[in-house]
Design a protein around this motif. Structure first.
Motif, PDB file in Angstrom:
ATOM      1  N   ARG A   1      45.386  39.285  37.046  1.00  0.00           N
ATOM      2  CA  ARG A   1      44.434  39.943  37.933  1.00  0.00           C
ATOM      3  C   ARG A   1      43.200  39.060  38.161  1.00  0.00           C
ATOM      4  O   ARG A   1      42.695  38.960  39.264  1.00  0.00           O
ATOM      5  CB  ARG A   1      44.032  41.285  37.332  1.00  0.00           C
ATOM      6  CG  ARG A   1      43.239  42.126  38.247  1.00  0.00           C
ATOM      7  CD  ARG A   1      43.014  43.473  37.649  1.00  0.00           C
ATOM      8  NE  ARG A   1      42.821  44.404  38.725  1.00  0.00           N
ATOM      9  CZ  ARG A   1      42.731  45.678  38.577  1.00  0.00           C
ATOM     10  NH1 ARG A   1      42.852  46.209  37.381  1.00  0.00           N
ATOM     11  NH2 ARG A   1      42.519  46.464  39.597  1.00  0.00           N
TER      12      ARG A   1
ATOM     13  N   SER B   1      44.215  36.193  40.381  1.00  0.00           N
ATOM     14  CA  SER B   1      44.337  36.658  41.762  1.00  0.00           C
ATOM     15  C   SER B   1      42.969  36.787  42.414  1.00  0.00           C
ATOM     16  O   SER B   1      42.779  36.436  43.577  1.00  0.00           O
ATOM     17  CB  SER B   1      45.050  38.009  41.820  1.00  0.00           C
ATOM     18  OG  SER B   1      46.376  37.874  41.412  1.00  0.00           O
ATOM     19  N   GLY B   2      41.982  37.287  41.673  1.00  0.00           N
ATOM     20  CA  GLY B   2      40.631  37.423  42.207  1.00  0.00           C
ATOM     21  C   GLY B   2      40.012  36.077  42.525  1.00  0.00           C
ATOM     22  O   GLY B   2      39.370  35.894  43.566  1.00  0.00           O
TER      23      GLY B   2
ATOM     24  N   THR C   1      49.084  45.693  50.515  1.00  0.00           N
ATOM     25  CA  THR C   1      49.562  45.364  49.171  1.00  0.00           C
ATOM     26  C   THR C   1      49.016  44.053  48.618  1.00  0.00           C
ATOM     27  O   THR C   1      49.052  43.839  47.415  1.00  0.00           O
ATOM     28  CB  THR C   1      51.104  45.293  49.153  1.00  0.00           C
ATOM     29  OG1 THR C   1      51.525  44.255  50.050  1.00  0.00           O
ATOM     30  CG2 THR C   1      51.719  46.619  49.565  1.00  0.00           C
ATOM     31  N   TRP C   2      48.520  43.169  49.476  1.00  0.00           N
ATOM     32  CA  TRP C   2      48.011  41.880  48.996  1.00  0.00           C
ATOM     33  C   TRP C   2      46.532  41.716  49.318  1.00  0.00           C
ATOM     34  O   TRP C   2      45.744  41.359  48.453  1.00  0.00           O
ATOM     35  CB  TRP C   2      48.820  40.729  49.599  1.00  0.00           C
ATOM     36  CG  TRP C   2      48.532  39.428  48.919  1.00  0.00           C
ATOM     37  CD1 TRP C   2      49.081  38.981  47.742  1.00  0.00           C
ATOM     38  CD2 TRP C   2      47.605  38.426  49.340  1.00  0.00           C
ATOM     39  NE1 TRP C   2      48.544  37.754  47.412  1.00  0.00           N
ATOM     40  CE2 TRP C   2      47.635  37.392  48.392  1.00  0.00           C
ATOM     41  CE3 TRP C   2      46.751  38.299  50.423  1.00  0.00           C
ATOM     42  CZ2 TRP C   2      46.854  36.249  48.475  1.00  0.00           C
ATOM     43  CZ3 TRP C   2      45.975  37.168  50.532  1.00  0.00           C
ATOM     44  CH2 TRP C   2      46.029  36.147  49.568  1.00  0.00           C
TER      45      TRP C   2
ATOM     46  N   THR D   1      42.836  42.787  49.759  1.00  0.00           N
ATOM     47  CA  THR D   1      42.048  43.849  49.135  1.00  0.00           C
ATOM     48  C   THR D   1      40.776  44.119  49.933  1.00  0.00           C
ATOM     49  O   THR D   1      40.365  43.299  50.773  1.00  0.00           O
ATOM     50  CB  THR D   1      41.641  43.454  47.706  1.00  0.00           C
ATOM     51  OG1 THR D   1      40.752  42.328  47.774  1.00  0.00           O
ATOM     52  CG2 THR D   1      42.860  43.110  46.846  1.00  0.00           C
ATOM     53  N   GLU D   2      40.149  45.243  49.641  1.00  0.00           N
ATOM     54  CA  GLU D   2      38.861  45.557  50.251  1.00  0.00           C
ATOM     55  C   GLU D   2      37.848  44.471  49.917  1.00  0.00           C
ATOM     56  O   GLU D   2      37.038  44.081  50.758  1.00  0.00           O
ATOM     57  CB  GLU D   2      38.373  46.929  49.765  1.00  0.00           C
ATOM     58  CG  GLU D   2      39.231  48.063  50.263  1.00  0.00           C
ATOM     59  CD  GLU D   2      38.923  49.405  49.607  1.00  0.00           C
ATOM     60  OE1 GLU D   2      38.104  49.457  48.663  1.00  0.00           O
ATOM     61  OE2 GLU D   2      39.506  50.408  50.055  1.00  0.00           O
TER      62      GLU D   2
END
Length: 154
Positions: A4, A7-8, A110-111, A113-114
């Protein structure tokens, strides 16, 4: 947890690097036109449902159609081809405001993000804006992200 965080970090790096390539203008006026970006591969019925869901009169907003070629122009080399895909199905409603900060909501993405969308707007110098990014079913959201970029480039 590690995945996670990674990914960020990738999302932030991706967002910052897109603007160095895309040339998004720095001067964004608060009176800019509300814009809806529509995935080119949606059916007419899906587009109509989008307008109804968002409570939008299509005659009262600027409409930009986003296709897979545009996604590739903005995202190729930054996002893998399997995430970009071959069809554009996600949309974004971009409403500039004179105050209130950034308000970003997403559904069925799904990929993307806000946070990625908000980061892209901040990087472009946008301080006050509402964005709702969505699709009729679960998709990566790269069309919506491209749409937000294109809306501010236009």
């Amino acid at each position: 947890m590690r995945k996670r965080i990674l990914s960020g970090i990738i999302a932030c790096a991706l967002t910052f690097s897109m603007f160095s390539v895309c040339g998004v203008p720095e001067d964004i006026s608060a009176d800019a036109v509300p814009t809806v970006t529509v995935g080119a591969d949606l059916t007419e019925q899906q587009v109509f449902a989008l307008y109804n869901t968002l409570g939008i009169d299509p005659n009262a907003v600027e409409i930009l159609t986003i296709d897979n070629a545009m996604e590739r122009h903005y995202l190729e080399g930054k996002i893998s081809d399997d995430i970009i895909g071959t069809r554009t199905l996600s949309c974004a409603y971009v409403l500039p405001m004179s105050s209130g900060g950034l308000v970003v909501k997403a559904a069925n993405l799904t990929w993307v993000t806000e946070g990625m969308i908000a980061n892209a707007l901040l990087t472009a110098g946008v301080e006050n804006c509402q964005v709702y990014a969505t699709a009729p079913f679960a998709v990566s959201g790269t069309g919506a992200l491209t749409g937000v970029l294109k809306a501010y480039e236009s």
